[in-house]
Motif scaffolding. Structure first.
Motif, PDB file in Angstrom:
ATOM      1  N   GLU A 124     -62.748 -89.796  34.512  1.00  0.00           N
ATOM      2  CA  GLU A 124     -61.887 -88.985  34.952  1.00  0.00           C
ATOM      3  C   GLU A 124     -61.085 -88.330  34.204  1.00  0.00           C
ATOM      4  O   GLU A 124     -60.683 -87.109  34.315  1.00  0.00           O
ATOM      5  N   ALA A 125     -60.785 -88.847  33.113  1.00  0.00           N
ATOM      6  CA  ALA A 125     -59.796 -88.046  32.115  1.00  0.00           C
ATOM      7  C   ALA A 125     -60.804 -86.925  31.455  1.00  0.00           C
ATOM      8  O   ALA A 125     -60.303 -85.917  31.155  1.00  0.00           O
ATOM      9  N   CYS A 126     -62.082 -87.356  31.077  1.00  0.00           N
ATOM     10  CA  CYS A 126     -62.871 -86.214  30.446  1.00  0.00           C
ATOM     11  C   CYS A 126     -62.985 -84.959  31.378  1.00  0.00           C
ATOM     12  O   CYS A 126     -62.697 -83.830  30.891  1.00  0.00           O
ATOM     13  N   LYS A 127     -62.832 -85.345  32.842  1.00  0.00           N
ATOM     14  CA  LYS A 127     -63.088 -83.970  33.603  1.00  0.00           C
ATOM     15  C   LYS A 127     -61.514 -83.455  33.769  1.00  0.00           C
ATOM     16  O   LYS A 127     -61.764 -82.140  33.707  1.00  0.00           O
ATOM     17  N   VAL A 164     -63.945 -82.151  28.690  1.00  0.00           N
ATOM     18  CA  VAL A 164     -64.713 -82.394  27.685  1.00  0.00           C
ATOM     19  C   VAL A 164     -66.002 -83.338  27.867  1.00  0.00           C
ATOM     20  O   VAL A 164     -65.935 -84.166  29.154  1.00  0.00           O
ATOM     21  N   VAL A 165     -66.744 -83.530  27.095  1.00  0.00           N
ATOM     22  CA  VAL A 165     -68.095 -84.313  27.392  1.00  0.00           C
ATOM     23  C   VAL A 165     -67.873 -85.569  27.130  1.00  0.00           C
ATOM     24  O   VAL A 165     -67.418 -86.058  26.037  1.00  0.00           O
ATOM     25  N   PRO A 166     -68.192 -86.608  28.065  1.00  0.00           N
ATOM     26  CA  PRO A 166     -67.664 -88.016  27.350  1.00  0.00           C
ATOM     27  C   PRO A 166     -68.595 -88.480  26.139  1.00  0.00           C
ATOM     28  O   PRO A 166     -69.583 -88.117  26.152  1.00  0.00           O
ATOM     29  N   VAL A 167     -67.943 -89.355  25.637  1.00  0.00           N
ATOM     30  CA  VAL A 167     -68.684 -89.759  24.423  1.00  0.00           C
ATOM     31  C   VAL A 167     -69.124 -91.413  24.805  1.00  0.00           C
ATOM     32  O   VAL A 167     -68.418 -92.285  25.031  1.00  0.00           O
ATOM     33  N   SER A 168     -70.578 -91.245  24.800  1.00  0.00           N
ATOM     34  CA  SER A 168     -71.119 -92.619  25.123  1.00  0.00           C
ATOM     35  C   SER A 168     -70.832 -93.844  24.481  1.00  0.00           C
ATOM     36  O   SER A 168     -70.673 -94.957  24.784  1.00  0.00           O
ATOM     37  N   PRO A 190     -58.873 -82.160  19.686  1.00  0.00           N
ATOM     38  CA  PRO A 190     -57.605 -82.471  20.425  1.00  0.00           C
ATOM     39  C   PRO A 190     -57.925 -82.912  21.795  1.00  0.00           C
ATOM     40  O   PRO A 190     -57.153 -83.864  22.370  1.00  0.00           O
ATOM     41  N   MET A 191     -58.916 -82.272  22.523  1.00  0.00           N
ATOM     42  CA  MET A 191     -59.010 -82.675  23.934  1.00  0.00           C
ATOM     43  C   MET A 191     -59.780 -83.925  24.170  1.00  0.00           C
ATOM     44  O   MET A 191     -59.500 -84.448  25.038  1.00  0.00           O
ATOM     45  N   GLY A 192     -60.977 -84.161  23.210  1.00  0.00           N
ATOM     46  CA  GLY A 192     -61.784 -85.329  23.143  1.00  0.00           C
ATOM     47  C   GLY A 192     -60.628 -86.609  22.972  1.00  0.00           C
ATOM     48  O   GLY A 192     -60.684 -87.447  23.636  1.00  0.00           O
ATOM     49  N   ILE A 193     -59.533 -86.313  22.036  1.00  0.00           N
ATOM     50  CA  ILE A 193     -58.811 -87.305  21.882  1.00  0.00           C
ATOM     51  C   ILE A 193     -57.830 -87.780  23.077  1.00  0.00           C
ATOM     52  O   ILE A 193     -57.339 -88.777  23.373  1.00  0.00           O
ATOM     53  N   LYS A 194     -57.550 -86.325  23.548  1.00  0.00           N
ATOM     54  CA  LYS A 194     -56.611 -86.887  24.821  1.00  0.00           C
ATOM     55  C   LYS A 194     -57.286 -87.630  25.707  1.00  0.00           C
ATOM     56  O   LYS A 194     -56.671 -88.561  26.637  1.00  0.00           O
ATOM     57  N   ALA A 195     -58.371 -87.284  25.880  1.00  0.00           N
ATOM     58  CA  ALA A 195     -59.142 -88.020  27.037  1.00  0.00           C
ATOM     59  C   ALA A 195     -59.218 -89.573  26.759  1.00  0.00           C
ATOM     60  O   ALA A 195     -58.991 -90.541  27.517  1.00  0.00           O
TER      61      ALA A 195
END
Length: 469
Positions: free
Chosen positions: A73-76, A80-84, A104-109
């Motif tokens: 949900e945070a990635c949405k 950003v694309v989720p990190v498996s 920065p957005m990947g870190i935010k998720a």
């Protein structure tokens, strides 16, 4: 000494913290003559317009669902694309996301997810281009997460604004975080000032890595002032910066009154002989440092002699690394003779591994080690002899021990445990070296003891006999 030896500060409740920081009577207050670093006005990032706010209100509705669903949900939310890898390992205590290109957005998720995570204790985020937005997300997360203890944000080009955000967070003393790696973030003088202002009163950070930055002598002065006031740091890595004599002297002056720092790495700087003099004077007074690395600092025999003056009086230092300094046999003599003259020396490891020594030096060293059997001096080899001739052809110590245990019908583990008064399977390296050399059942010299330690030593400065089972 390894950072694993450092114990995190047990988290206190707000009431306990306030009680600990309550004003004391004048009779109980200790005063320090060191001046605090000059203040710098801190412009906090505007949170209203920031795209990095964690939007905790939005995430609260996810607290009752699983971590995987929360992360998706945070990635949405941030696009950003989720990190498996993160999904697969979010129940592990160590989360290694180094070199993942998160941004920065990947870190935010990830930060949104970790707000309610109770399993991740160590978070590795080196080389992810997280920028100031990313570090802000992480600091906001740490306001809510009291489980995360270790954070690595090295090589993220955080710069001045990143240092400002981290400094604001550290000043609050409101986290379980005790180990922080900030290596390679292009921090300069003003960054040092901001961080030192926070660390002067921060008592939670135990281990701090500021290596591979761009600190010079002015930063050294700020750091020295901070060390005189700080009562939390136990390990500080300042290697690969640009400290010269002025910065070196300032750092050492701060260490004179510091009562908590145990490990200091200032290798790959420019201390020179004047810095070595300051270090020697500090070692006369400091009663806490157990590990000092001043490798490759332009220290000559003169500087080694000045450090030796400190070794003659010091009763706590165990490891001194002087590798890659232009020290010759003369300087090596001054160091080991200083240890010999100090009956209370606790030195265990002297690294002068670029120095060629003489046979006479080895004989003198044998005498020093007879007085201090816990000591190991690593040098390059013997002068005038080929490499083949300098290679020790000593009998394999494990074979010697195996023969003895077979003859006496005991196990190898039982023999090693007999060396430890506590009877445990682990013991400090220095204590083991002293015990194995002083025991009379098997003739073991210091070279064989070194080989044994290589086989048995763990990264935390302990030997472990369980590998022999």
């Amino acid at each position: 000494m390894d950072d694993d030896d450092i114990e995190p500060l047990e988290y206190e409740t707000k009431d306990e913290t306030e009680a600990a920081l309550a004003p004391q009577s004048s009779e109980d207050t200790l005063y320090c003559e060191a001046e605090a670093a000059p203040s710098v006005e801190k412009e906090k990032p505007t949170r209203e317009d920031s795209e990095t706010d964690l939007e905790i209100e939005d995430t609260e509705k996810f607290f009752s669902i699983g971590q995987k669903e929360l992360y998706l949900e945070a990635c949405k939310l941030v696009g950003v694309v989720p990190v498996s890898y993160f999904i697969r390992n979010m129940e592990e205590s160590c989360m290694n996301l180094n070199h993942h290109g998160l941004g920065p957005m990947g870190i935010k998720a990830i930060a949104i997810t970790l707000v309610s995570n109770t399993t991740v204790l160590k978070l590795e985020l080196e080389d992810n281009s997280i920028q100031e937005e990313g570090i802000l997300s992480l600091m906001e997360m740490l306001h809510e997460n009291y489980y995360l203890q270790e954070l690595n944000v090295s090589d993220n080009n955080l710069g001045l604004e990143g240092a400002r955000i981290i400094s604001d967070f550290l000043q609050e003393n409101n986290s379980s975080l005790w180990k922080l790696k900030l290596s390679g973030n292009k921090f300069k003088e003003e960054c040092a000032l901001l961080l030192c202002q926070a660390l002067s009163s921060n008592y939670r950070i135990r281990s701090l890595n500021l290596s591979h930055n761009e600190f010079s002598d002015t930063a050294g002065e700020y750091l020295g002032q901070m060390l005189a006031l700080n009562v939390g740091l136990q390990s500080l890595n300042l290697s690969w910066n640009h400290f010269n004599v002025r910065g070196a002297v300032a750092l050492c002056n701060g260490l004179r009154t510091n009562v908590t720092l145990k490990k200091l790495d200032v290798s790959m700087n420019g201390f020179g002989n004047d810095g070595a003099l300051a270090l020697g004077d500090t070692l006369k007074l400091n009663s806490c440092l157990v590990y000092v690395d001043v490798s490759r600092n332009g220290i000559t025999n003169e500087g080694a002699s000045r450090i030796s003056k400190g070794l003659e009086n010091n009763e706590c230092l165990q490891v001194l690394k002087l590798f890659l300094n232009p020290v010759s046999l003369e300087g090596a003599y001054s160091l080991i003779l200083a240890i010999k003259r100090n009956p209370k020396s606790r030195m265990e490891d002297l690294d002068i591994s670029n120095v060629l020594v003489s046979e006479q030096f080895v004989k003198v060293l044998d005498g020093v080690c007879a007085i201090h059997p816990q000591l190991d001096v690593v040098y390059k080899g013997l002068q005038g002899l080929s490499t083949k001739k300098t290679v020790s052809l000593e009998t394999n110590p494990i074979k010697l021990i195996q023969n003895y245990t077979d003859q006496n019908k005991i196990s190898v583990v039982e023999f090693f445990k007999s060396l430890n008064p506590s009877g445990l399977m682990t013991m400090p390296v220095g204590d083991f070296r002293k015990a194995i050399i002083q025991q009379t059942n098997i003739p073991i010299n210091r070279y064989q003891a070194r080989e044994l330690i290589k086989k048995l030593e763990e990264k935390n400065g302990m030997v472990n006999f369980s590998s022999l089972i």
